[in-house]
Motif scaffolding. Structure first.
Motif, PDB file in Angstrom:
ATOM      1  N   ASN A 369       0.822  -1.219   0.000  1.00 51.26           N
ATOM      2  CA  ASN A 369       0.000   0.000   0.000  1.00 51.26           C
ATOM      3  C   ASN A 369       0.852   1.265   0.000  1.00 51.26           C
ATOM      4  O   ASN A 369       0.463   2.294   0.534  1.00 51.26           O
ATOM      5  N   GLY A 370       2.011   1.188  -0.631  1.00 48.97           N
ATOM      6  CA  GLY A 370       2.860   2.359  -0.751  1.00 48.97           C
ATOM      7  C   GLY A 370       3.880   2.466   0.376  1.00 48.97           C
ATOM      8  O   GLY A 370       3.754   1.841   1.433  1.00 48.97           O
ATOM      9  N   GLY A 371       4.902   3.263   0.124  1.00 44.68           N
ATOM     10  CA  GLY A 371       5.967   3.460   1.095  1.00 44.68           C
ATOM     11  C   GLY A 371       7.282   2.901   0.578  1.00 44.68           C
ATOM     12  O   GLY A 371       7.377   2.396  -0.539  1.00 44.68           O
ATOM     13  N   GLY A 372       8.295   3.023   1.407  1.00 44.35           N
ATOM     14  CA  GLY A 372       9.585   2.432   1.091  1.00 44.35           C
ATOM     15  C   GLY A 372      10.359   3.103  -0.013  1.00 44.35           C
ATOM     16  O   GLY A 372      11.222   2.472  -0.639  1.00 44.35           O
ATOM     17  N   LYS A 373      10.112   4.375  -0.265  1.00 39.19           N
ATOM     18  CA  LYS A 373      10.811   5.046  -1.370  1.00 39.19           C
ATOM     19  C   LYS A 373      12.324   5.095  -1.164  1.00 39.19           C
ATOM     20  O   LYS A 373      13.089   5.160  -2.132  1.00 39.19           O
ATOM     21  N   ASN A 374      12.762   5.046   0.076  1.00 39.39           N
ATOM     22  CA  ASN A 374      14.196   5.145   0.360  1.00 39.39           C
ATOM     23  C   ASN A 374      14.820   3.779   0.654  1.00 39.39           C
ATOM     24  O   ASN A 374      15.799   3.674   1.387  1.00 39.39           O
ATOM     25  N   THR A 375      14.247   2.720   0.062  1.00 34.18           N
ATOM     26  CA  THR A 375      14.760   1.369   0.302  1.00 34.18           C
ATOM     27  C   THR A 375      15.180   0.710  -1.010  1.00 34.18           C
ATOM     28  O   THR A 375      14.746   1.108  -2.092  1.00 34.18           O
ATOM     29  N   MET A 376      16.026  -0.329  -0.887  1.00 32.08           N
ATOM     30  CA  MET A 376      16.466  -1.063  -2.066  1.00 32.08           C
ATOM     31  C   MET A 376      16.741  -2.515  -1.685  1.00 32.08           C
ATOM     32  O   MET A 376      17.133  -2.813  -0.559  1.00 32.08           O
ATOM     33  N   ARG A 377      16.500  -3.408  -2.659  1.00 30.43           N
ATOM     34  CA  ARG A 377      16.833  -4.816  -2.481  1.00 30.43           C
ATOM     35  C   ARG A 377      18.071  -5.135  -3.295  1.00 30.43           C
ATOM     36  O   ARG A 377      18.166  -4.766  -4.470  1.00 30.43           O
ATOM     37  N   LEU A 378      18.996  -5.873  -2.674  1.00 33.38           N
ATOM     38  CA  LEU A 378      20.240  -6.265  -3.331  1.00 33.38           C
ATOM     39  C   LEU A 378      20.349  -7.787  -3.305  1.00 33.38           C
ATOM     40  O   LEU A 378      20.276  -8.408  -2.241  1.00 33.38           O
ATOM     41  N   ASN A 379      20.549  -8.380  -4.471  1.00 35.68           N
ATOM     42  CA  ASN A 379      20.754  -9.821  -4.589  1.00 35.68           C
ATOM     43  C   ASN A 379      22.247 -10.127  -4.567  1.00 35.68           C
ATOM     44  O   ASN A 379      23.021  -9.507  -5.293  1.00 35.68           O
ATOM     45  N   PHE A 380      22.651 -11.102  -3.730  1.00 30.19           N
ATOM     46  CA  PHE A 380      24.068 -11.441  -3.655  1.00 30.19           C
ATOM     47  C   PHE A 380      24.389 -12.829  -4.198  1.00 30.19           C
ATOM     48  O   PHE A 380      25.561 -13.226  -4.241  1.00 30.19           O
ATOM     49  N   SER A 381      23.385 -13.596  -4.624  1.00 31.00           N
ATOM     50  CA  SER A 381      23.647 -14.980  -5.028  1.00 31.00           C
ATOM     51  C   SER A 381      24.157 -15.110  -6.458  1.00 31.00           C
ATOM     52  O   SER A 381      24.830 -16.088  -6.785  1.00 31.00           O
ATOM     53  N   PHE A 382      23.885 -14.145  -7.315  1.00 33.36           N
ATOM     54  CA  PHE A 382      24.161 -14.298  -8.748  1.00 33.36           C
ATOM     55  C   PHE A 382      25.604 -13.975  -9.127  1.00 33.36           C
ATOM     56  O   PHE A 382      26.251 -14.720  -9.863  1.00 33.36           O
ATOM     57  N   CYS A 383      26.120 -12.861  -8.644  1.00 39.86           N
ATOM     58  CA  CYS A 383      27.438 -12.392  -9.091  1.00 39.86           C
ATOM     59  C   CYS A 383      28.565 -13.060  -8.318  1.00 39.86           C
ATOM     60  O   CYS A 383      28.408 -13.458  -7.164  1.00 39.86           O
ATOM     61  N   THR A 384      29.734 -13.153  -8.952  1.00 38.64           N
ATOM     62  CA  THR A 384      30.917 -13.666  -8.279  1.00 38.64           C
ATOM     63  C   THR A 384      31.389 -12.650  -7.231  1.00 38.64           C
ATOM     64  O   THR A 384      31.049 -11.454  -7.309  1.00 38.64           O
ATOM     65  N   PRO A 385      32.185 -13.080  -6.246  1.00 37.82           N
ATOM     66  CA  PRO A 385      32.671 -12.130  -5.230  1.00 37.82           C
ATOM     67  C   PRO A 385      33.404 -10.938  -5.834  1.00 37.82           C
ATOM     68  O   PRO A 385      33.241  -9.795  -5.373  1.00 37.82           O
ATOM     69  N   GLU A 386      34.211 -11.168  -6.863  1.00 42.45           N
ATOM     70  CA  GLU A 386      34.960 -10.067  -7.486  1.00 42.45           C
ATOM     71  C   GLU A 386      34.009  -9.056  -8.125  1.00 42.45           C
ATOM     72  O   GLU A 386      34.199  -7.834  -8.018  1.00 42.45           O
ATOM     73  N   THR A 387      32.955  -9.578  -8.776  1.00 38.64           N
ATOM     74  CA  THR A 387      31.976  -8.693  -9.413  1.00 38.64           C
ATOM     75  C   THR A 387      31.161  -7.953  -8.361  1.00 38.64           C
ATOM     76  O   THR A 387      30.825  -6.774  -8.534  1.00 38.64           O
ATOM     77  N   ILE A 388      30.850  -8.618  -7.276  1.00 40.10           N
ATOM     78  CA  ILE A 388      30.117  -7.961  -6.185  1.00 40.10           C
ATOM     79  C   ILE A 388      30.927  -6.787  -5.641  1.00 40.10           C
ATOM     80  O   ILE A 388      30.390  -5.693  -5.425  1.00 40.10           O
ATOM     81  N   ARG A 389      32.198  -7.013  -5.430  1.00 44.45           N
ATOM     82  CA  ARG A 389      33.035  -5.925  -4.882  1.00 44.45           C
ATOM     83  C   ARG A 389      33.046  -4.726  -5.827  1.00 44.45           C
ATOM     84  O   ARG A 389      32.894  -3.578  -5.389  1.00 44.45           O
ATOM     85  N   GLU A 390      33.198  -4.980  -7.111  1.00 42.58           N
ATOM     86  CA  GLU A 390      33.209  -3.878  -8.070  1.00 42.58           C
ATOM     87  C   GLU A 390      31.845  -3.194  -8.129  1.00 42.58           C
ATOM     88  O   GLU A 390      31.757  -1.959  -8.151  1.00 42.58           O
ATOM     89  N   GLY A 391      30.768  -3.989  -8.168  1.00 43.10           N
ATOM     90  CA  GLY A 391      29.434  -3.407  -8.279  1.00 43.10           C
ATOM     91  C   GLY A 391      29.037  -2.596  -7.058  1.00 43.10           C
ATOM     92  O   GLY A 391      28.457  -1.505  -7.176  1.00 43.10           O
ATOM     93  N   ILE A 392      29.332  -3.089  -5.872  1.00 40.35           N
ATOM     94  CA  ILE A 392      28.992  -2.348  -4.652  1.00 40.35           C
ATOM     95  C   ILE A 392      29.857  -1.101  -4.530  1.00 40.35           C
ATOM     96  O   ILE A 392      29.406  -0.057  -4.045  1.00 40.35           O
ATOM     97  N   THR A 393      31.089  -1.166  -4.998  1.00 46.07           N
ATOM     98  CA  THR A 393      31.943   0.032  -5.012  1.00 46.07           C
ATOM     99  C   THR A 393      31.324   1.098  -5.905  1.00 46.07           C
ATOM    100  O   THR A 393      31.248   2.279  -5.530  1.00 46.07           O
ATOM    101  N   ARG A 394      30.856   0.687  -7.084  1.00 47.11           N
ATOM    102  CA  ARG A 394      30.188   1.648  -7.981  1.00 47.11           C
ATOM    103  C   ARG A 394      28.934   2.228  -7.318  1.00 47.11           C
ATOM    104  O   ARG A 394      28.689   3.438  -7.364  1.00 47.11           O
ATOM    105  N   LEU A 395      28.132   1.340  -6.711  1.00 50.49           N
ATOM    106  CA  LEU A 395      26.877   1.800  -6.110  1.00 50.49           C
ATOM    107  C   LEU A 395      27.153   2.728  -4.925  1.00 50.49           C
ATOM    108  O   LEU A 395      26.437   3.721  -4.723  1.00 50.49           O
ATOM    109  N   GLY A 396      28.189   2.442  -4.169  1.00 45.51           N
ATOM    110  CA  GLY A 396      28.546   3.320  -3.066  1.00 45.51           C
ATOM    111  C   GLY A 396      28.899   4.719  -3.557  1.00 45.51           C
ATOM    112  O   GLY A 396      28.499   5.730  -2.958  1.00 45.51           O
ATOM    113  N   ARG A 397      29.629   4.778  -4.649  1.00 48.09           N
ATOM    114  CA  ARG A 397      29.961   6.098  -5.224  1.00 48.09           C
ATOM    115  C   ARG A 397      28.701   6.840  -5.655  1.00 48.09           C
ATOM    116  O   ARG A 397      28.578   8.056  -5.457  1.00 48.09           O
TER     117      ARG A 397
END
Length: 405
Positions: A369-397
């Motif tokens: 019923n609405g809400g959660g505009k400042n939230t996000m879901r992150l999946n960790f099962s698909f990417c390799t650890p190296e790709t996760i580190r790069e992707g989260i670094t980009r997202l942090g920036r």
């Protein structure tokens, strides 16, 4: 022809998944995506599938390639029932229905239980594709909030007094939040549902994917223990759904429902008009793999792989995300949930993130019923650890850039 005037009213209620529309933007090979609920392809048991497929075709090819019963391949149903008995539910074959993935199970439940305008009780946030399935049948949603321990049960009783058709919960490593419902809250839910005679729909695709902590009994196990000892088979008020998608492969589209025999019979009738039956060949292959004892070993491989990926995501978020962002630390499953500064819209962050070739799912669609505009879901099962580190670094920036704008 004006086709909009030809569609049924229910078709006019159908809306494409916001998440799937967003994820279409992530199909470029240069995009690191934490958006889809995808298992890691590196853990797919391809060789085991090859052997099982050959054996099924060699030994029972004519049966495997024929139509089958709507309820499902009997040996597979028997195996699922035997597994349920091991975790404390008095289940017989008449309590089991095989479906084309657990998503079909959710749709069939909507078809059987929901009249236009009916209330359905959920957590908030909750699994967005369940909301999508039931809106087609005219459901209205009433929800209770969640915290780091799962559904806030103290808020559920007022909801049940409004007589929803059922209460929908994902107690283990919930999608999207990654939280796990505590044992005490599970017991309270069982007691409340029995008192108000409201069915519980327990959606449980992630139960085997625990990486730390102690496994908790399923809600259907707790509820079954409260049934009269004279009952030979399950006749309680929990409908339980699960899937092979997270253990073997989502590509085989194979799930199941466990419930009281009258519910299974009605769901089977509904399924007859949808697809006649689930692929016999696929069911026989899954049965071949399941009965071999392979799954117990394979689950350990999945757990080790996903735990490493979860830990990499958590570690990199702690390094790279703004100090005012908070997130869950799931004990299992495939997702974690992040809350950013309250005045920032995650959908707007997504637009910037895509420009930096990284993607996630904004949280708002998961709120009935609405809400959660400042939230996000992150999946960790698909990417390799190296790709996760790069992707989260980009997202942090990206998050730090948005905060300073």
């Amino acid at each position: 022809m004006d086709w909009d005037n030809q569609f049924a009213e229910r078709a006019l209620k159908m809306r494409s998944s916001v998440i799937r529309d967003m994820l279409a933007l992530t199909e470029r090979p240069d995009v690191i995506s934490f958006g889809g609920g995808l298992p890691g392809p590196q853990v797919f048991p391809i060789e085991r599938f090859k052997k099982a497929c050959c054996r099924v075709l060699d030994e029972n090819g004519e049966l495997a390639l024929q139509y089958g019963s709507t309820e499902g391949y009997r040996p597979l149903r028997e195996w699922i029932a035997s597994q349920a008995r091991q975790y404390g539910v008095k289940v017989g074959i008449d309590n089991v229905l095989i479906t084309n993935g657990s998503q079909q199970a959710l749709d069939l439940i909507g078809r059987v239980f929901i009249n236009p305008g009916d209330l359905v009780a959920t957590e908030s946030p909750t699994y967005v594709s369940a909301l999508q399935a039931w809106r087609v049948y005219g459901a209205r949603f009433i929800s209770a909030p969640s915290d780091e321990h799962g559904l806030v049960v103290e808020k559920v009783e007022e909801i049940l007094k409004q007589r929803p058709r059922f209460l929908y919960v994902l107690p283990n490593f919930q999608n999207p939040s990654g939280t796990t419902l505590t044992l005490e809250r599970r017991k309270q839910l069982v007691e409340l549902a029995q008192r108000y005679q409201i069915p519980i729909l327990e959606d449980d695709p992630y139960y085997p994917l625990r990486y730390e902590g102690e496994s908790l009994p399923r809600i259907i196990t707790l509820e079954s223990a409260a049934q009269p000892e004279s009952d030979d088979v399950y006749n309680g008020n929990v409908i339980y759904t699960s899937t092979f998608s997270k253990l073997l492969s989502p590509g085989i589209r194979l799930g199941w429902v466990i419930g009281p025999a009258p519910v299974i019979r009605k769901l089977s009738v509904a399924k007859q008009s949808v697809d006649l039956n689930t692929s016999v060949f696929v069911q026989m292959v899954a049965n071949e793999i399941g009965r071999s004892g392979f799954l117990d070993e394979h689950i350990q491989i999945i757990r080790a792989c996903y735990m490493e990926r979860r830990d990499m995501m958590l570690e990199t978020m702690a390094e790279m995300f703004p100090s005012d962002a908070v997130w869950t630390r799931p004990e299992g499953g495939m997702f974690l949930w992040c809350r950013i500064r309250e005045d920032i819209d995650a959908s707007e962050v997504f637009k910037t993130a895509i420009q930096q070739n990284v993607a996630f799912v904004p949280g708002e669609p998961f709120f009935p019923n609405g809400g959660g505009k400042n939230t996000m879901r992150l999946n960790f099962s698909f990417c390799t650890p190296e790709t996760i580190r790069e992707g989260i670094t980009r997202l942090g920036r990206v998050l730090k850039q948005v905060e300073y704008e």
